[in-house]
Design a protein around this motif. Structure first.
Motif: not given
Length: 199
Positions: A153-162
């Motif tokens: 989850i952290y991977t997906a959200i951090n890619i998206y928000t970045g």
């Protein structure tokens, strides 16, 4: 610039933490204090309030973990153990109860509140992360299942928000948590073997 430096430092500390967690070493809790503090600072400045709460909790959970691991065995580091069946329902209930206040908090303060999947992922990862740290402090093998889920989850959200934020922060974090996902699988296998050997 400062947030980028903090994120790089957090990534380095996270790698050290992960290695120590994989080896089930006591020092992971000390590194975890500094690692948590970095992410509290970073996510606070980015308005990710549920993750601020998560990492603030991790900070204090690291203190609890230091005490719990020392209390159980002051001479040697005791091996991991398997989850007791009687713990499963309370853990699930606690995670579910946490979802409601965390959701309300995120909708109010998260700058990505219009993205339902971001809010849902942030809230869910925070809720199960609370129980994951408890299981880690108790040196439970199955805590790795929590981190596999949280890290994805952290991977997906951090890619998206970045990406949508067009800022340098998040990418190091996303790369780290992607690696952490893989290492969590290996960590589970290692802890399971350690637990079996201690039987």
């Amino acid at each position: 610039m400062l947030l980028s430096a903090i994120e790089i430092l957090a990534t380095i500390l996270g790698i050290v933490y992960l290695y120590l967690e994989y080896k089930a070493k006591y020092a992971l809790w000390i590194v975890g204090l500094f690692w948590s503090a970095c992410y509290v600072f970073m996510f606070w400045h980015q308005g990710m309030m549920a993750w601020v709460i998560t990492w603030a909790y991790y900070f204090f959970a690291n203190i609890y973990g230091m005490i719990a691991w020392k209390r159980k065995d002051k001479e040697t580091e005791h091996p991991p153990t398997n989850l007791k069946k009687s713990w499963i329902m309370p853990i699930l209930l606690i995670s579910v109860v946490l979802l409601i206040p965390l959701w309300l908090l995120e909708v109010q303060y998260n700058p990505y509140a219009n993205n339902t999947w971001v809010i849902a992922g942030t809230v869910f990862s925070t809720a199960i992360g609370f129980t994951g740290m408890f299981l880690l402090a108790k040196k439970i093998v199955q805590q790795w299942f929590v981190w596999i889920t949280v890290n994805l989850i952290y991977t997906a959200i951090n890619i998206y928000t970045g990406y949508i934020g067009n800022q340098p922060t998040h990418y190091f974090t996303a790369a780290f948590f992607l690696g952490y996902t893989v290492m969590s699988v290996l960590g589970y296998l290692n802890w399971a073997k350690l637990a079996k050997q201690s039987c």
